[in-house]
Design a protein around this motif. Structure first.
Motif, short mmCIF file in Angstrom:
data_model
loop_
_atom_site.label_atom_id
_atom_site.label_comp_id
_atom_site.label_asym_id
_atom_site.label_seq_id
_atom_site.Cartn_x
_atom_site.Cartn_y
_atom_site.Cartn_z
N SER A 91 0.84 -1.20 0.00
CA SER A 91 0.00 0.00 0.00
C SER A 91 0.87 1.25 0.00
O SER A 91 0.61 2.20 -0.75
CB SER A 91 -0.92 0.00 1.22
OG SER A 91 -1.64 1.21 1.30
N ASP A 133 2.44 1.70 -3.44
CA ASP A 133 1.44 2.20 -4.39
C ASP A 133 1.21 3.69 -4.21
O ASP A 133 1.12 4.44 -5.19
CB ASP A 133 0.11 1.45 -4.23
CG ASP A 133 0.16 0.02 -4.75
OD1 ASP A 133 1.12 -0.33 -5.47
OD2 ASP A 133 -0.77 -0.75 -4.41
N GLN A 134 1.11 4.13 -2.97
CA GLN A 134 0.89 5.55 -2.70
C GLN A 134 2.11 6.39 -3.12
O GLN A 134 1.95 7.50 -3.63
CB GLN A 134 0.60 5.77 -1.22
CG GLN A 134 -0.72 5.18 -0.79
CD GLN A 134 -0.86 5.21 0.71
OE1 GLN A 134 -0.78 6.28 1.30
NE2 GLN A 134 -1.04 4.05 1.32
N ALA A 179 2.07 6.84 -6.83
CA ALA A 179 1.07 7.86 -7.20
C ALA A 179 1.60 9.27 -6.93
O ALA A 179 1.29 10.21 -7.67
CB ALA A 179 -0.23 7.63 -6.43
N ALA A 180 2.42 9.40 -5.90
CA ALA A 180 3.02 10.70 -5.56
C ALA A 180 4.29 10.97 -6.35
O ALA A 180 4.92 12.02 -6.19
CB ALA A 180 3.32 10.77 -4.06
N THR A 202 4.52 14.03 3.61
CA THR A 202 4.16 12.93 2.70
C THR A 202 4.49 11.59 3.33
O THR A 202 3.68 10.65 3.27
CB THR A 202 4.87 13.09 1.34
OG1 THR A 202 4.50 14.36 0.79
CG2 THR A 202 4.50 11.97 0.39
N ARG A 251 1.80 10.89 5.88
CA ARG A 251 0.51 10.57 5.25
C ARG A 251 0.54 9.14 4.68
O ARG A 251 -0.41 8.37 4.87
CB ARG A 251 0.21 11.57 4.14
CG ARG A 251 -1.09 11.30 3.40
CD ARG A 251 -1.37 12.34 2.32
NE ARG A 251 -0.26 12.59 1.42
CZ ARG A 251 0.09 11.79 0.40
NH1 ARG A 251 -0.59 10.69 0.16
NH2 ARG A 251 1.11 12.10 -0.38
N ILE A 252 1.63 8.77 4.01
CA ILE A 252 1.73 7.43 3.43
C ILE A 252 1.74 6.37 4.53
O ILE A 252 1.06 5.35 4.42
CB ILE A 252 2.97 7.32 2.51
CG1 ILE A 252 2.76 8.16 1.25
CG2 ILE A 252 3.25 5.86 2.16
CD1 ILE A 252 3.98 8.24 0.36
N MET A 279 -1.83 6.04 5.94
CA MET A 279 -2.73 5.36 5.00
C MET A 279 -2.37 3.88 4.87
O MET A 279 -3.27 3.04 4.74
CB MET A 279 -2.70 6.08 3.66
CG MET A 279 -3.33 7.47 3.72
SD MET A 279 -3.17 8.40 2.18
CE MET A 279 -4.32 7.50 1.14
N ALA A 280 -1.09 3.55 4.89
CA ALA A 280 -0.68 2.15 4.80
C ALA A 280 -1.16 1.37 6.02
O ALA A 280 -1.61 0.24 5.90
CB ALA A 280 0.83 2.06 4.64
N SER A 302 -4.72 0.68 5.72
CA SER A 302 -5.05 -0.25 4.63
C SER A 302 -5.34 -1.66 5.12
O SER A 302 -5.96 -2.45 4.41
CB SER A 302 -3.93 -0.27 3.58
OG SER A 302 -2.81 -1.01 4.05
#
Length: 128
Positions: free
Chosen positions: A4, A7-8, A11-12, A111, A114-115, A118-119, A122
């Motif tokens: 996860s 992947d993030q 995207a960044a 960042t 945040r990652i 979010m991970a 997930s």
């Protein structure tokens, strides 16, 4: 969680390293994306261990959450190999219990944080 985070990061459009540790600070997973600076391996693992140990997100706060001035933050970072004042580490909280930590390094601190958050989320865990 590592997948996860990667992947993030893609995207960044950044290359990160990500580490997951258990409640005792032992590495469970560690990965560095192609192009990720090698120093991020140490940084992400330190963030993960620190978050697991303190049971809170990594930040420029002391081990018990106290505000630190620059001298104390530097002193703690240099004096304790597994503590950091850099954002990007999140405790992995399941049913109110800290079961480990995740650390992300390679982006700016916001960042990375945040990652990592979010991970952690997930897998349905809370991130401190």
């Amino acid at each position: 969680m590592v997948a996860s985070a990667i992947d993030q990061a893609r995207a960044a459009k950044i290359a990160i390293s990500c580490c997951v540790v258990d409640a005792g600070g032992h590495v469970i997973a560690l990965d560095r994306m192609d192009g990720g600076p090698f120093h991020t391996l140490h940084s992400c693992s330190t963030k993960a261990v620190c978050a697991s140990s303190t049971k809170r997100k990594t930040s420029a706060k002391g081990a018990v959450g106290q505000t630190l001035d620059v001298a104390h933050a530097i002193g703690l970072t240099l004096g304790a190999e597994r503590w950091t004042a850099m954002e990007g580490g999140v405790p992995i909280m399941v049913n109110g219990e800290c079961v480990g930590g995740i650390g992300v390094s390679g982006g700016d601190w916001e960042t990375d944080q945040r990652i990592a958050q979010m991970a952690c989320e997930s897998i349905g865990a809370k991130g401190g």
